[in-house]
Design a protein around this motif. Sequence first.
Motif, PDB file in Angstrom:
ATOM      1  N   UNK A  77       0.816  -1.204   0.000  1.00 17.07           N
ATOM      2  CA  UNK A  77       0.000   0.000   0.000  1.00 17.07           C
ATOM      3  C   UNK A  77       0.855   1.262   0.000  1.00 17.07           C
ATOM      4  N   UNK A  78       1.934   1.268   0.783  1.00 17.15           N
ATOM      5  CA  UNK A  78       2.825   2.432   0.822  1.00 17.15           C
ATOM      6  C   UNK A  78       3.562   2.621  -0.500  1.00 17.15           C
ATOM      7  N   UNK A  79       4.012   1.507  -1.083  1.00 17.82           N
ATOM      8  CA  UNK A  79       4.763   1.598  -2.346  1.00 17.82           C
ATOM      9  C   UNK A  79       3.867   2.020  -3.506  1.00 17.82           C
ATOM     10  N   UNK A  80       2.565   1.814  -3.357  1.00 15.60           N
ATOM     11  CA  UNK A  80       1.655   2.215  -4.438  1.00 15.60           C
ATOM     12  C   UNK A  80       1.434   3.728  -4.453  1.00 15.60           C
TER      13      UNK A  80
ATOM     14  N   UNK B 166      -7.327  -1.172  -0.206  1.00  9.77           N
ATOM     15  CA  UNK B 166      -7.996  -0.427  -1.279  1.00  9.77           C
ATOM     16  C   UNK B 166      -9.507  -0.426  -1.095  1.00  9.77           C
ATOM     17  N   UNK B 167     -10.029  -1.535  -0.573  1.00 12.79           N
ATOM     18  CA  UNK B 167     -11.479  -1.652  -0.360  1.00 12.79           C
ATOM     19  C   UNK B 167     -11.919  -1.065   0.978  1.00 12.79           C
ATOM     20  N   UNK B 168     -10.908  -0.560   1.764  1.00 16.62           N
ATOM     21  CA  UNK B 168     -11.170  -0.002   3.099  1.00 16.62           C
ATOM     22  C   UNK B 168     -11.839  -1.028   4.020  1.00 16.62           C
ATOM     23  N   UNK B 169     -11.296  -2.248   4.007  1.00 14.00           N
ATOM     24  CA  UNK B 169     -11.783  -3.313   4.892  1.00 14.00           C
ATOM     25  C   UNK B 169     -10.796  -3.480   6.048  1.00 14.00           C
ATOM     26  N   UNK B 170     -11.301  -3.494   7.262  1.00 14.65           N
ATOM     27  CA  UNK B 170     -10.462  -3.682   8.448  1.00 14.65           C
ATOM     28  C   UNK B 170     -10.135  -5.170   8.598  1.00 14.65           C
TER      29      UNK B 170
ATOM     30  N   UNK C 222       2.612 -16.039   2.531  1.00 10.43           N
ATOM     31  CA  UNK C 222       2.711 -14.661   3.021  1.00 10.43           C
ATOM     32  C   UNK C 222       2.584 -13.685   1.857  1.00 10.43           C
ATOM     33  N   UNK C 223       3.254 -14.003   0.752  1.00  9.58           N
ATOM     34  CA  UNK C 223       3.197 -13.133  -0.430  1.00  9.58           C
ATOM     35  C   UNK C 223       1.762 -13.036  -0.958  1.00  9.58           C
ATOM     36  N   UNK C 224       1.065 -14.176  -1.019  1.00 11.48           N
ATOM     37  CA  UNK C 224      -0.326 -14.187  -1.503  1.00 11.48           C
ATOM     38  C   UNK C 224      -1.208 -13.337  -0.588  1.00 11.48           C
ATOM     39  N   UNK C 225      -1.057 -13.527   0.723  1.00  6.19           N
ATOM     40  CA  UNK C 225      -1.889 -12.767   1.658  1.00  6.19           C
ATOM     41  C   UNK C 225      -1.461 -11.300   1.720  1.00  6.19           C
ATOM     42  N   UNK C 226      -0.233 -11.003   1.301  1.00  6.07           N
ATOM     43  CA  UNK C 226       0.172  -9.606   1.170  1.00  6.07           C
ATOM     44  C   UNK C 226      -0.655  -8.896   0.115  1.00  6.07           C
ATOM     45  N   UNK C 227      -0.870  -9.573  -1.023  1.00  2.64           N
ATOM     46  CA  UNK C 227      -1.711  -9.010  -2.099  1.00  2.64           C
ATOM     47  C   UNK C 227      -3.153  -8.868  -1.600  1.00  2.64           C
ATOM     48  N   UNK C 228      -3.617  -9.901  -0.864  1.00  3.20           N
ATOM     49  CA  UNK C 228      -4.965  -9.845  -0.287  1.00  3.20           C
ATOM     50  C   UNK C 228      -5.075  -8.657   0.678  1.00  3.20           C
ATOM     51  N   UNK C 229      -4.034  -8.467   1.506  1.00  9.12           N
ATOM     52  CA  UNK C 229      -4.021  -7.347   2.453  1.00  9.12           C
ATOM     53  C   UNK C 229      -4.074  -6.006   1.746  1.00  9.12           C
ATOM     54  N   UNK C 230      -3.362  -5.904   0.618  1.00  9.58           N
ATOM     55  CA  UNK C 230      -3.397  -4.659  -0.165  1.00  9.58           C
ATOM     56  C   UNK C 230      -4.805  -4.421  -0.722  1.00  9.58           C
ATOM     57  N   UNK C 231      -5.457  -5.516  -1.160  1.00  6.18           N
ATOM     58  CA  UNK C 231      -6.839  -5.394  -1.657  1.00  6.18           C
ATOM     59  C   UNK C 231      -7.769  -4.901  -0.548  1.00  6.18           C
ATOM     60  N   UNK C 232      -7.541  -5.402   0.676  1.00  6.12           N
ATOM     61  CA  UNK C 232      -8.346  -4.933   1.812  1.00  6.12           C
ATOM     62  C   UNK C 232      -8.146  -3.437   2.027  1.00  6.12           C
TER      63      UNK C 232
END
Length: 503
Positions: A221-224, A431-435, A419-429
């Motif tokens: 998220x920060x790098x984006x 962007x979607x403003x999901x806690x 971890x890498x897969x869930x990192x992408x999932x975390x970034x999606x959260x």
Amino acid sequence: MDLFNNLAIGFGVAFTFQNLVYAFVGCLLGTLIGVLPGIGPVATIAMLLPATYALPPVSALIMLAGIYYGAQYGGSTTAILVNLPGESSSVVTVIDGYQMARQGRAGPALAAAGLGSFFAGCVGTIILAAFAPPLTELAFKFGPAEYFSLMILGLIGAVVLASGSLLKAITMILLGLALGLVGTDVNSGVARYSFDIPELTDGIGFIAIAMGVFGYGEIIGNLSQPAEQREVFTAKVKGLWPTAADFKRMTPAVLRGTALGSALGILPGGGALLSSFASYTLEKKMRRAPGEVPFGKGNIRGVAGPESANNAGAQTSFIPLLTLGIPPNPVMALMVGAMTIHNIQPGPQVMTSNPELFWGLIASMWIGNLMLIILNLPLIGVWIKLLTIPYKWLFPAIVLFCAVGVYSENNNTFDVWMVAVFGVVGYAFLKLKCEPAPLLLGFILGPMMEENLRRALLLSRGDWGVLVSRPISASLLAASALLLVIVLLPAVKAKREEAFVEE
């Protein structure tokens, strides 16, 4: 007198040279890593859990408890200095703490957070020492039906504590429950939802999800963001201590936050975050003194109250862990893992079968809180220098540290990819403003809920009425329903959203 005798045993254990060293190392490591953006107490303990394998059980838990407090202190530091909550319960601290830093008052904000946390931590530990034994008696009255109903209350609590949309919070809980089903069936032993991947037959690793969603997701998220938007805020700290007027305003807030946090921290489902949210809401409702800064613009009460509530809640969250064997939040789930590694079954029997561990851990909390206040106040300048490292150098170090930590857990590269897969999932959260906190709590409580529900139904020969025919279970379900109704009321929804708005 029993309490004093037990505390004497505890301090005898905690004051040994070896345990003092491990408490100090835990506090220092926890603070250092907790200060780093994108890593909070969950990822910190997850990474350092393998380091405790070779330690004696008491030393291991004392060190992990120190890491927990240290990471929480560090989380408030990043929230105040760089507008980045190091952990979910620091979300509220960001609102006024960062505004104080922008006004050159980072020193008073950090001192208010540190002193409030120290006082609340001490009070929370006294409550833990005083009330844990009576609550153990209650624990013996809990059967599978009561445990299931208690976890339902925890999941409803997760809906309340989540910021943003209630629908998103419920969706995150359901997703967490679904992820918790991956693995092997409790009764039949048959693999389910593993898609013929051998590594998934034991289920998805909690550490992989926590590191990916919170650590890697925050980094992506920060790098984006454009470079100028992710540049670390470097305003010079002017003065360390709050003024006399600050002390006059923050003292009642600390007392209110401590009382709230001590009560709400006992609840399963993330008591520390619920406590900090409730404290901030309460402070906003209190009348402002003439000339006092508005909330959202750098009010010191908005830092001192939630930080005190957060730390008091963190201390009392050990009560359901040590008395009922139920982890009320993700950090306590990792503590359960550490106890299991050392062949200690968390629950009512810990106090009687292993009093040195139980009371030694409680005594070490006082020592840990004192160490943290001594460590953190003089080191504020150091943390600011650490956070001025350019992000292009800082993020690869965090990524590497996370990867090493998760690999060392099982010596398995599959976990690193997870971890890498869930990192992408975390970034999606993001962007979607999901806690993501409700997802983690659903993931932890889901398998335990399933196991206890199926056990209750087996004992009652399939009668669902067992959940409402037992008084404690029925009371917990009624409390869950009441909490859900209250949080869905339009007035409460509006107030809840207002507390999370960053003005």
